[in-house]
Design a protein around this motif. Structure first.
Motif, PDB file in Angstrom:
ATOM      1  N   GLU A  72       0.831  -1.190   0.000  1.00  0.00           N
ATOM      2  CA  GLU A  72       0.000   0.000   0.000  1.00  0.00           C
ATOM      3  C   GLU A  72       0.873   1.250   0.000  1.00  0.00           C
ATOM      4  N   ARG A  73       0.511   2.200  -0.840  1.00  0.00           N
ATOM      5  CA  ARG A  73       1.231   3.469  -0.872  1.00  0.00           C
ATOM      6  C   ARG A  73       0.660   4.394   0.197  1.00  0.00           C
ATOM      7  N   LEU A  74       1.507   4.832   1.116  1.00  0.00           N
ATOM      8  CA  LEU A  74       1.073   5.656   2.239  1.00  0.00           C
ATOM      9  C   LEU A  74       1.267   7.131   1.910  1.00  0.00           C
ATOM     10  N   THR A  75       0.293   7.946   2.292  1.00  0.00           N
ATOM     11  CA  THR A  75       0.361   9.385   2.055  1.00  0.00           C
ATOM     12  C   THR A  75       0.547  10.109   3.377  1.00  0.00           C
ATOM     13  N   GLY A  76       1.609  10.881   3.476  1.00  0.00           N
ATOM     14  CA  GLY A  76       1.887  11.629   4.691  1.00  0.00           C
ATOM     15  C   GLY A  76       3.379  11.651   4.971  1.00  0.00           C
ATOM     16  N   PRO A  77       3.813  12.547   5.853  1.00  0.00           N
ATOM     17  CA  PRO A  77       5.237  12.621   6.202  1.00  0.00           C
ATOM     18  C   PRO A  77       5.623  11.500   7.154  1.00  0.00           C
ATOM     19  N   THR A  78       6.899  11.179   7.187  1.00  0.00           N
ATOM     20  CA  THR A  78       7.372  10.315   8.261  1.00  0.00           C
ATOM     21  C   THR A  78       7.357  11.118   9.557  1.00  0.00           C
ATOM     22  N   MET A  79       7.401  10.432  10.670  1.00  0.00           N
ATOM     23  CA  MET A  79       7.487  11.121  11.951  1.00  0.00           C
ATOM     24  C   MET A  79       8.758  11.965  12.025  1.00  0.00           C
ATOM     25  N   LEU A  80       9.830  11.490  11.410  1.00  0.00           N
ATOM     26  CA  LEU A  80      11.076  12.250  11.391  1.00  0.00           C
ATOM     27  C   LEU A  80      10.894  13.571  10.647  1.00  0.00           C
ATOM     28  N   GLU A  81      10.205  13.525   9.510  1.00  0.00           N
ATOM     29  CA  GLU A  81       9.933  14.754   8.754  1.00  0.00           C
ATOM     30  C   GLU A  81       9.028  15.693   9.540  1.00  0.00           C
ATOM     31  N   ALA A  82       8.045  15.138  10.235  1.00  0.00           N
ATOM     32  CA  ALA A  82       7.149  15.957  11.045  1.00  0.00           C
ATOM     33  C   ALA A  82       7.901  16.635  12.183  1.00  0.00           C
ATOM     34  N   LEU A  83       8.868  15.936  12.781  1.00  0.00           N
ATOM     35  CA  LEU A  83       9.667  16.533  13.848  1.00  0.00           C
ATOM     36  C   LEU A  83      10.468  17.714  13.332  1.00  0.00           C
ATOM     37  N   ALA A  84      10.987  17.598  12.105  1.00  0.00           N
ATOM     38  CA  ALA A  84      11.754  18.698  11.516  1.00  0.00           C
ATOM     39  C   ALA A  84      10.864  19.889  11.194  1.00  0.00           C
ATOM     40  N   GLN A  85       9.626  19.604  10.765  1.00  0.00           N
ATOM     41  CA  GLN A  85       8.697  20.662  10.371  1.00  0.00           C
ATOM     42  C   GLN A  85       7.992  21.296  11.568  1.00  0.00           C
TER      43      GLN A  85
END
Length: 232
Positions: free
Chosen positions: A74-87
């Protein structure tokens, strides 16, 4: 295998995500192809476990098709938690608690008899991810989903949490703010995972120190933490 040829012909959209051992290619709007780079790395166990976890309500990508080296997922849509932490670094505590809850949910599941053991217990083995860090959690509109189950084994939950601590703790991140955030994240994980990792921490440190790909900064952190853990 005919299916293998078909998958290789359809993976034409370039690398969507490059991991340590595998690349992920976008096939279409709903599917990706995860392909190991090294021969002999079987997908059979990983896909079987993901299917088992999904049947037990744990958030993993859906498995559509499997060959010896490839999985269509399945293709997941959304940032990784790591990307969210940076943002959104101000959300570090809430994201850390979410990561801890993913540990807690996983360790509530008894390990199936066919899952190989690592960090075994006296008969109460649980499913361990053993690489459950923010880069392996995708934050979708339906909630966090855990990816990359190639290291998963049956064993002691304390080892799973300890591996997360040493992986995140030793990560070579620039800046004082990022390092402070890392500490906040790990405290939030330990406060919500329901497991004390202390009994397995030294073992996890030794395993991480044996990684030939460590940077000098990562190795120094691990050695310092190992010295503290081994002290009086």
């Amino acid at each position: 295998m005919a299916g293998d040829v078909s998958l290789r012909q359809n993976a034409r959209h370039g690398v969507d995500r490059a991991g340590r051992d595998a690349d992920v290619f976008a096939l279409d709007e709903s599917r990706v192809l995860r392909r190991y780079r090294h021969e002999g790395r079987s997908t059979c166990l990983e896909s079987r476990l993901m299917t088992h976890l999904a049947a037990n309500g744990y958030p993993v990508p859906k498995v559509y098709e499997v060959t010896d080296t490839d999985m269509v997922l399945e293709r997941l849509t959304g940032p990784t938690m790591l990307e969210a932490l940076a943002q959104r670094p101000w959300q570090v505590r809430s994201l850390g608690r979410a990561l801890g809850r993913l540990h807690h949910r996983l360790h509530a599941l008894s390990a199936p008899a066919w899952l190989p053991k690592r960090f075994g217990t006296a008969g109460n083995d649980r499913v361990l991810h053993l690489d459950l860090h923010p880069g392996n959690v995708v934050l979708t509109a339906h909630g966090p989903v855990v990816i990359d189950w190639s290291n998963a084994r049956a064993g002691d939950p304390a080892a799973d949490v300890a591996m997360t601590i040493v992986t995140v703790g030793s990560a070579d991140v620039p800046g004082v703010v990022a390092r402070l955030g890392r500490g906040l994240l790990l405290r939030a994980v330990q406060g919500s995972c329901g497991t004390d990792p202390a009994s397995r921490l030294q073992q996890a440190l030794n395993i991480k120190l044996a990684d030939p790909n460590l940077t000098a900064t990562e190795a120094a952190w691990l050695r310092n933490r190992a010295a503290v853990s081994a002290g009086p």
